[in-house]
Design an enzyme around this catalytic site. Structure first.
Site: not given
Ligand code: CFM
Ligand code: HCA
Length: 531
Positions: A50, A53, A84, A182
């Site tokens: 969401c 998040a 972590r 974001h």
């Molecule tokens: Fe960019 Fe993201 Fe991220 Fe991403 Fe992700 Fe994400 Fe993430 Mo989860 S596009 S790199 S691949 S900001 S889904 S919305 S939260 S891991 S740090």
């Molecule tokens: C988000 C955060 C998330 C969730 C990852 C997942 C992350 O999209 O709100 O539940 O698989 O990286 O923490 O992408």
């Protein structure tokens, strides 16, 4: 028959109508247009997170010297608590609050009579206990519903305590993590933090944009950049700080790692401060080498180019043997990769250098330009959630604007293949015949697993266990299962070792998907085992 059609044919006509444009098979030589960034059809088990998040959990949470208060019920704060995931180091000059989870813990009485008093008290306590230079308030759903004015409270607290207090109206219902959360977070940083510092510019300085230091990726990237002689002014936002971001406008160049989450900030910083931006990718040795060489071209200094080559040679030599032995294990394997945004693209290259082909890929929240490249930007409809999200425009800052390179110099760089303000999207690397699914869901995960049988499935936290229980190796790429770093050269070897281990461990042949078993008892839940 194309597995895409087999899977889509199982949908009702209404869902089929929606999903057929989000699920495509790549045909080389064809335009390969995909539908993306739309709201999910209700009832589909999407993997998306969401707005709150995305704002608090992804972008603001990692800022180590910011005391972030979740204004809402305790669950929202708890589940977005970095622990972590948000790796950060404080030092004698920088406080680090990442280990804490600050929340107003709203109760029913706060929902009925208003939560403003409680928020004011929480700010007071945060000031008294932590003495931060900056506090952030992140709203959860009920706050928007009952109308607590977090912006007025932030303004009042700024006066009262003489510190920066940022307020983010990022209620979960406003949209998904990316287009919603974001954007609200980054707009807030653009309006209130970037450009407010008074540091002197430093030669060969860069900002790392869209780097969230998952598994220590930001640290590994910074290590390489520093070896070459670059100065990293700020990182947005992994192990980032309010203190550093204030001076981000002084950098020569913005390096954009995650295009999805931050390309609009790079654009705004170019307009307001004249900071050029370049799409880089520090995932995979080949992409890292290209990015470092592109940077050297931008700065056009023989000594920097020499150091770039020397560092590349040393870093590559250090991993050569390890990469070769992992490649021997992995060559010919196939993978599926499904993460929120940029990583689904970035890891395709790293896997290729290990001999692994990606047969199934997709983004949770990517936009069409993340698939098809920025050249389609003019043809894309506005964000699905744009009506909920403030859109800001910036103009040249008379005091801080400085042209870095002339348009002619930038054009010459583009002509030489340096991606200045360019991004070609996933299409440039995905193989012909691969299936792409935008806004993937649990039904499609299980179905495509059956038909494509990848050797490994890179997934999210929630879908990972379904994949493992069906006998396929899975690693989640959001927090790297707390492994990493995976960036740069040494990171690539860490990744190769983890993938080789995941695939070769004999456990996968011993697992039988629960839904393949006969029901234990008549009327029981499809043979689910008791613990
Ligand atoms: Fe960019 Fe993201 Fe991220 Fe991403 Fe992700 Fe994400 Fe993430 Mo989860 S596009 S790199 S691949 S900001 S889904 S919305 S939260 S891991 S740090
Ligand atoms: C988000 C955060 C998330 C969730 C990852 C997942 C992350 O999209 O709100 O539940 O698989 O990286 O923490 O992408």
């Amino acid at each position: 028959m194309d597995p895409r059609d087999i899977v889509l044919d199982k949908y009702s006509s209404k869902v089929y109508k929606n999903r057929k444009e989000h699920v495509i098979t790549i045909n080389e030589g064809e335009p390969n247009v995909i539908q993306a960034d739309t709201r999910t059809v209700p009832g589909i088990m999407t993997n998306r997170g969401c707005c709150y998040a995305g704002c608090k959990g992804v972008v603001i949470g990692p800022l180590k010297d910011v005391a972030t208060i979740t204004h809402g019920p305790i669950g929202c704060g708890f589940y977005s608590w970095g622990t972590r995931r948000n790796k950060a180091k404080g030092d004698e000059n920088t406080k680090a609050f990442g280990e804490y989870c600050l929340s107003t813990d709203m109760q029913e009485t706060d929902i009925v009579f208003g939560g403003e008093k409680k928020l004011k008290q929480a700010i007071k306590e945060a000031v008294e206990i932590f003495h931060p230079e900056c506090i952030a308030i992140a709203s959860t759903c009920p706050v928007g519903l009952i109308g607590d004015d977090i912006h007025a409270i932030a303004a009042e607290a700024e006066e009262l305590y003489g510190i920066k207090v940022l307020a983010f109206s990022c209620e979960g219902y406003k949209g998904v993590s990316q287009s919603g959360g974001h954007h609200i977070a980054n707009n807030g940083l653009m309006k209130n933090v970037i450009g407010t510092g008074d540091a002197e510019p430093i030669k060969y300085s860069v900002n790392l944009l869209g780097e969230y230091n998952i598994g220590g990726d930001g640290w590994e990237t910074e290590r390489i950049l520093k070896r070459i002689g670059y100065h990293v002014v700020s990182v947005m936002t992994g192990d980032g700080s309010y203190d550093a971001i204030k001076n981000s406008h002084t950098a020569d160049l913005n390096l954009v790692q995650c295009h999805r989450s931050i390309n609009y900030i790079a654009e705004m910083m170019k307009t307001k401060y004249g900071v050029d931006w370049m799409k880089i990718n520090f995932i995979g040795p080949e992409a890292t080498k290209k990015s470092l060489r592109d940077m050297a071209r931008y700065f056009n200094d023989p000594e920097l180019s020499r150091r770039t080559e020397a560092v590349i040679a040393e870093e590559e030599a250090a991993i050569a043997e390890g990469m070769a032995s992992c490649k021997a294990v992995l060559a010919g394997k196939t993978a599926a990769i499904y993460v929120g945004g940029s990583r689904s693209h970035h890891y395709i290259n790293l896997l290729k250098s290990l001999g692994v082909e990606v047969v199934l890929a997709g983004y949770e929240f990517g936009h069409r330009d993340d698939y098809e490249g920025r050249e389609v930007l003019d043809t894309i409809k506005k964000d699905a959630d744009s009506k909920n999200i403030e859109s800001i425009t910036v103009t040249k800052d008379p005091d801080h604007y400085k042209e870095r390179l002339s348009e002619q110099e930038l054009m010459a760089l583009r002509a030489a293949g340096v991606p200045m303000e360019e991004y070609s999207g996933m299409w440039e690397d995905i193989m012909d015949g691969a299936i792409i699914t935008d806004d993937y869901n649990h039904f499609e995960t299980e179905e495509f697993l059956k038909y494509l049988k990848p050797d490994i499935f890179f997934s999210g936290i929630k879908d990972k266990f379904v994949i493992q229980r069906s006998g396929v190796a899975s690693r989640q790429l959001h927090s790297y299962d707390y492994a990493g770093p995976y960036a740069g050269f040494k990171g690539a070897l860490n990744f190769a070792n983890d993938v080789a281990m995941a695939i070769t461990v004999p456990v996968w042949d011993m697992v039988q998907a629960p839904w393949k078993k006969e029901p234990l008892l008549e009327g029981s839940l499809g043979g689910m085992e008791s613990c």
